[in-house]
Design a protein around this motif. Structure first.
Motif, PDB file in Angstrom:
ATOM      1  N   ARG A  91      18.949  74.238  55.143  1.00  0.00           N
ATOM      2  CA  ARG A  91      19.614  75.346  55.827  1.00  0.00           C
ATOM      3  C   ARG A  91      20.409  76.200  54.838  1.00  0.00           C
ATOM      4  N   LEU A  92      20.927  75.587  53.820  1.00  0.00           N
ATOM      5  CA  LEU A  92      21.776  76.298  52.875  1.00  0.00           C
ATOM      6  C   LEU A  92      21.038  76.732  51.618  1.00  0.00           C
ATOM      7  N   ASP A  93      19.748  76.517  51.565  1.00  0.00           N
ATOM      8  CA  ASP A  93      18.972  76.794  50.364  1.00  0.00           C
ATOM      9  C   ASP A  93      19.137  78.219  49.837  1.00  0.00           C
ATOM     10  N   PRO A  94      19.208  79.247  50.714  1.00  0.00           N
ATOM     11  CA  PRO A  94      19.342  80.602  50.180  1.00  0.00           C
ATOM     12  C   PRO A  94      20.612  80.811  49.367  1.00  0.00           C
ATOM     13  N   ILE A  95      21.586  79.941  49.529  1.00  0.00           N
ATOM     14  CA  ILE A  95      22.852  80.115  48.829  1.00  0.00           C
ATOM     15  C   ILE A  95      22.707  79.796  47.344  1.00  0.00           C
ATOM     16  N   GLY A  96      21.925  78.791  47.030  1.00  0.00           N
ATOM     17  CA  GLY A  96      21.778  78.412  45.627  1.00  0.00           C
ATOM     18  C   GLY A  96      22.562  77.165  45.307  1.00  0.00           C
ATOM     19  N   PRO A  97      22.642  76.832  44.024  1.00  0.00           N
ATOM     20  CA  PRO A  97      23.200  75.546  43.602  1.00  0.00           C
ATOM     21  C   PRO A  97      24.715  75.453  43.630  1.00  0.00           C
ATOM     22  N   ARG A  98      25.406  76.519  44.008  1.00  0.00           N
ATOM     23  CA  ARG A  98      26.867  76.468  44.020  1.00  0.00           C
ATOM     24  C   ARG A  98      27.405  75.795  45.273  1.00  0.00           C
ATOM     25  N   VAL A  99      26.520  75.325  46.130  1.00  0.00           N
ATOM     26  CA  VAL A  99      26.929  74.662  47.368  1.00  0.00           C
ATOM     27  C   VAL A  99      26.483  73.214  47.339  1.00  0.00           C
ATOM     28  N   GLU A 100      27.415  72.328  47.666  1.00  0.00           N
ATOM     29  CA  GLU A 100      27.068  70.916  47.826  1.00  0.00           C
ATOM     30  C   GLU A 100      27.302  70.536  49.278  1.00  0.00           C
ATOM     31  N   ALA A 101      26.253  70.114  49.955  1.00  0.00           N
ATOM     32  CA  ALA A 101      26.359  69.705  51.346  1.00  0.00           C
ATOM     33  C   ALA A 101      26.849  68.266  51.417  1.00  0.00           C
ATOM     34  N   ILE A 102      27.862  68.037  52.234  1.00  0.00           N
ATOM     35  CA  ILE A 102      28.417  66.697  52.374  1.00  0.00           C
ATOM     36  C   ILE A 102      28.536  66.338  53.853  1.00  0.00           C
ATOM     37  N   PRO A 103      28.366  65.062  54.202  1.00  0.00           N
ATOM     38  CA  PRO A 103      28.596  64.648  55.593  1.00  0.00           C
ATOM     39  C   PRO A 103      30.089  64.676  55.889  1.00  0.00           C
ATOM     40  N   LEU A 104      30.457  65.309  56.986  1.00  0.00           N
ATOM     41  CA  LEU A 104      31.873  65.402  57.337  1.00  0.00           C
ATOM     42  C   LEU A 104      32.030  65.496  58.847  1.00  0.00           C
ATOM     43  N   ASP A 105      32.694  64.501  59.404  1.00  0.00           N
ATOM     44  CA  ASP A 105      33.053  64.497  60.818  1.00  0.00           C
ATOM     45  C   ASP A 105      34.551  64.749  60.898  1.00  0.00           C
ATOM     46  N   VAL A 106      34.929  65.941  61.323  1.00  0.00           N
ATOM     47  CA  VAL A 106      36.345  66.313  61.296  1.00  0.00           C
ATOM     48  C   VAL A 106      37.182  65.514  62.276  1.00  0.00           C
ATOM     49  N   THR A 107      36.554  64.821  63.211  1.00  0.00           N
ATOM     50  CA  THR A 107      37.311  64.011  64.171  1.00  0.00           C
ATOM     51  C   THR A 107      37.560  62.592  63.658  1.00  0.00           C
ATOM     52  N   ASP A 108      36.972  62.264  62.524  1.00  0.00           N
ATOM     53  CA  ASP A 108      37.084  60.929  61.930  1.00  0.00           C
ATOM     54  C   ASP A 108      37.931  61.026  60.668  1.00  0.00           C
ATOM     55  N   GLU A 109      39.146  60.487  60.715  1.00  0.00           N
ATOM     56  CA  GLU A 109      40.048  60.645  59.581  1.00  0.00           C
ATOM     57  C   GLU A 109      39.491  60.011  58.315  1.00  0.00           C
ATOM     58  N   ALA A 110      38.751  58.919  58.440  1.00  0.00           N
ATOM     59  CA  ALA A 110      38.153  58.286  57.267  1.00  0.00           C
ATOM     60  C   ALA A 110      37.129  59.210  56.616  1.00  0.00           C
ATOM     61  N   SER A 111      36.375  59.938  57.432  1.00  0.00           N
ATOM     62  CA  SER A 111      35.387  60.884  56.919  1.00  0.00           C
ATOM     63  C   SER A 111      36.074  62.040  56.198  1.00  0.00           C
ATOM     64  N   VAL A 112      37.142  62.539  56.777  1.00  0.00           N
ATOM     65  CA  VAL A 112      37.900  63.631  56.149  1.00  0.00           C
ATOM     66  C   VAL A 112      38.503  63.165  54.832  1.00  0.00           C
ATOM     67  N   ARG A 113      39.093  61.974  54.848  1.00  0.00           N
ATOM     68  CA  ARG A 113      39.699  61.434  53.639  1.00  0.00           C
ATOM     69  C   ARG A 113      38.662  61.281  52.518  1.00  0.00           C
TER      70      ARG A 113
END
Length: 270
Positions: free
Chosen positions: A49-71
């Motif tokens: 989905r983010l391919d058009p942006i180029g290599p300056r983007v790193e996709a990471i898993p993030l669930d904002v409702t899970d404090e451990a994920s945010v941390r």
């Protein structure tokens, strides 16, 4: 013309897997920022989905409702030795129902994602920003924070609370070189906003999606939906050094909807 100086800076954008979050991540990357694009979607799905942006983007898993994920997301940055210059609290969900039909679980889920998620991300990012003496917190609220719209009780409540939370952060963090602002979009041409509401109108009035779309646009002062890039550009401006004097604001980018709604000139259909 002002130039947004983001080269070499790092922005964490939540809910970046699609729609408005994708547009914001793309805009920051195009201006030279390093972008952590967080989303609950599996990380293998995000690069496509983010391919058009180029290599300056790193996709990471993030669930904002899970404090451990945010941390974990924040620690990823800390471990790299970088700071977090910009946090864009974009992750959000929508739920519509008349007040007497409101499902409690859905109500709680909306507040958990839209409000608590922003609080958790800000909580863990602020210490990193303080260590670097600079930061920009940009939260995506909504025009519904300022006006009453039928069936939007959970969503409106979450966005109105987010606007006020932004003011609290602005007051708390002013001396740390950190600003906090909210952007309140009107109808943006994204699946969650424009498409979902058009489908909602079509069901209510028994019309085709095209007819419902025209019905809605007839009530919009500029007679159009916003391009996601318009919201992204506003975020770029707020992230700039020259926007340091703007903090605690709720900036409406809404084609004039809130102003005319308050004047009684326009009332959203449905």
């Amino acid at each position: 013309m002002l130039e947004q100086g983001l080269k070499g800076r790092l922005a964490l954008v939540t809910g970046a897997g699609r729609g408005l979050g994708h547009a914001i991540a793309e805009a920051f990357a195009e201006r030279g920022a390093l972008v952590l694009a967080g989303d609950v979607s599996p990380p293998v799905a995000l690069p496509d989905r983010l391919d058009p942006i180029g290599p300056r983007v790193e996709a990471i898993p993030l669930d904002v409702t899970d404090e451990a994920s945010v941390r974990a997301a924040v620690q990823l940055v800390v471990a790299s030795g970088m700071g977090i210059d910009v946090l864009v609290n974009n992750a959000g969900i929508m739920y519509k129902a008349p007040v007497e039909e409101t499902d409690l679980e859905s109500w709680r889920r909306v507040l958990d994602v839209n409000l608590t998620g922003a609080q958790l991300c800000t909580k863990h990012v602020v210490p990193v920003m303080k260590r670097h003496g600079r930061g920009r917190i940009i939260s995506i609220a909504s025009m519904t924070a300022a006006i009453g719209m039928e069936t939007y009780s959970a969503y409106s409540a979450s966005k109105a609370a987010l606007v006020n939370l932004t003011k609290v952060w602005a007051a708390e963090l002013a001396t740390a070189g950190i600003t906090a602002n909210a952007i309140c979009p009107g109808w943006v041409d994204t699946p969650m906003a424009a498409d979902a509401f058009v489908a909602h109108l079509a069901r209510i009035h028994g019309t085709s999606p095209d007819e419902a779309r025209e019905r809605l646009l007839a009530r919009v002062p500029q007679h159009r939906f916003l391009d996601p890039r318009e919201i992204a550009h506003t975020a770029l401006f707020l992230a700039d050094d020259l926007a340091a004097g703007i903090s605690g604001e709720a900036i409406h980018v809404d084609t004039g909807l809130v102003a005319t709604f308050a004047a009684g000139l326009h009332r959203p259909a449905g």
